[in-house]
Design an enzyme around this catalytic site. Structure first.
Site, PDB file in Angstrom:
ATOM      1  N   CYS A 118       0.808  -1.227   0.000  1.00 29.44           N
ATOM      2  CA  CYS A 118       0.000   0.000   0.000  1.00 29.44           C
ATOM      3  C   CYS A 118       0.837   1.272   0.000  1.00 29.44           C
ATOM      4  O   CYS A 118       0.343   2.345  -0.331  1.00 29.44           O
ATOM      5  CB  CYS A 118      -0.935  -0.015   1.199  1.00 29.44           C
ATOM      6  N   HIS A 266      -3.610   6.714   0.804  1.00 29.04           N
ATOM      7  CA  HIS A 266      -3.921   5.376   0.315  1.00 29.04           C
ATOM      8  C   HIS A 266      -5.388   5.082   0.615  1.00 29.04           C
ATOM      9  O   HIS A 266      -5.857   5.283   1.736  1.00 29.04           O
ATOM     10  CB  HIS A 266      -3.003   4.357   1.010  1.00 29.04           C
ATOM     11  N   ASN A 296     -10.005  -1.076  -2.844  1.00 29.53           N
ATOM     12  CA  ASN A 296      -8.617  -0.885  -2.415  1.00 29.53           C
ATOM     13  C   ASN A 296      -7.727  -1.623  -3.406  1.00 29.53           C
ATOM     14  O   ASN A 296      -7.645  -2.853  -3.386  1.00 29.53           O
ATOM     15  CB  ASN A 296      -8.444  -1.439  -0.994  1.00 29.53           C
TER      16      ASN A 296
END
Length: 339
Positions: A118, A266, A296
């Site tokens: 991430c 993020h 995501n």
């Protein structure tokens, strides 16, 4: 210092697989979760899923080709390819070498994989920044590409509701004028490695035939062949590290929070992002969320959100944007970008 080269992000494109997993489909598979409950919990209505015959290299190539076409860029001007992925096509060779060949990049161009999650976009621009500052290269092609869906157990409703597959391609080039990528902050705490992990399938532990799910200490169901995420620990890590990270980025760049036009974090999930925004006291109009139709996408969330922010007119010439990535590893990083 005269002659110093600055790195500048001059183009971003992304690729999304055509198949999607909607909240309606998830609710059908897990009737205890309504469509509204999923949306309220994670802020995602659909996420794209790679086809059975579609792999990280395919998505990376598609994102790069879109970048070349959209911005009229040439493959033969790439001096270095950095491919960020945790779902490579093979253990070896690097997926970057496969992508290099398919894009017909020059044989004089370097090509490496970085295994980062991430925070991968931040680590990628950090490496590109260093390469350009060295004077050895002028143009870096950074690609972030993940097929995390392949790590998810079909019965893992939590992670299936969060993660989507995608690839982003970013052109980073030398600039004499300054601006561009500011001072970068990076961090690591390997003590958190066990809290977001695919344990089986590499060298230490082979994959097993066992498909059954076991409860962990908090009652979450998991299987060591698939992705395991300790949501509570990840949430606690994020709340502790991200406000401190933002503070460090501002200090290192000699800026105040009010100097930032837009914050792009993020895109982990909407609940976490809302919590962070309130904790750091960022006004809603200066905080960008773009994950409802993507999910995501790990290392691609920030470049996708940046592209969306440009399209929405939230980033313009002269905008100062603070980006921050955090997650698996534990690993985190951030920077200020000047456009």
């Amino acid at each position: 210092m005269s002659g110093h080269l600055f790195a500048n992000i001059s183009a971003i494109s992304y690729y999304l697989p055509s198949a999607s997993l909607t909240n309606e489909q998830l609710s059908e598979a897990f009737p205890e979760w309504s469509v509204d409950k999923i949306m309220q919990k994670v802020g995602i209505s659909s996420r794209r899923i790679a086809a059975e015959d579609e792999f990280t290299s395919d998505m990376a190539v598609a994102a790069a080709q879109r970048l070349f076409e959209e911005y009229n860029l040439r493959a033969d001007n790439v001096d270095y390819l950095i491919l960020c992925t945790q779902s490579p096509d093979y253990f070896l060779p690097t997926t970057a070498c496969l992508v290099h060949e398919r894009l017909k990049l020059p044989s004089t161009a370097g090509a490496i994989d970085i295994n980062q999650g991430c925070s991968g976009f931040i680590y990628g621009i950090s490496l590109a920044n260093g390469l350009i500052a060295s004077g050895d290269v002028n143009n870096v092609l950074l690609i972030t590409a993940e097929t995390y869906s392949r790590f998810l157990h079909p019965d893992d409703k939590g992670n299936r509701s969060i993660f989507g597959d995608a690839a982003a391609a970013i052109w980073i080039s030398a600039d004499q004028e300054g601006g561009g990528i500011g001072k970068i902050v990076l961090g690591t705490d390997g003590r958190g490695a066990k809290n977001l992990i695919v344990k089986n399938g590499a060298i230490r532990y082979s994959k097993t035939a066992d498909q059954s799910l076991q409860p962990d200490e908090d009652g979450n169901l998991f299987n060591d062949n698939y992705l395991y995420m300790n949501g509570t620990e990840i949430f606690n890590f994020t709340l502790e590290s991200v406000p401190a990270l933002v503070k460090q980025i501002l200090q290192k760049n000699q800026l105040q929070q009010e100097d930032i036009d837009l914050f792009i974090f993020h895109q982990a999930n909407k609940f976490m992002l809302d919590y962070l925004r309130k904790k750091i006291k960022i006004p809603q109009e200066n905080f960008f969320i773009a994950m409802e139709h993507f999910g995501n996408t790990v290392s691609s969330t920030i470049p996708i959100a940046m592209k969306q922010a440009f399209a929405a007119g939230k980033i313009k010439k002269g905008s100062r944007v603070l980006i921050a990535g955090f997650g698996v590893g534990y690993s985190w990083g951030g920077a200020v970008l000047q456009f």
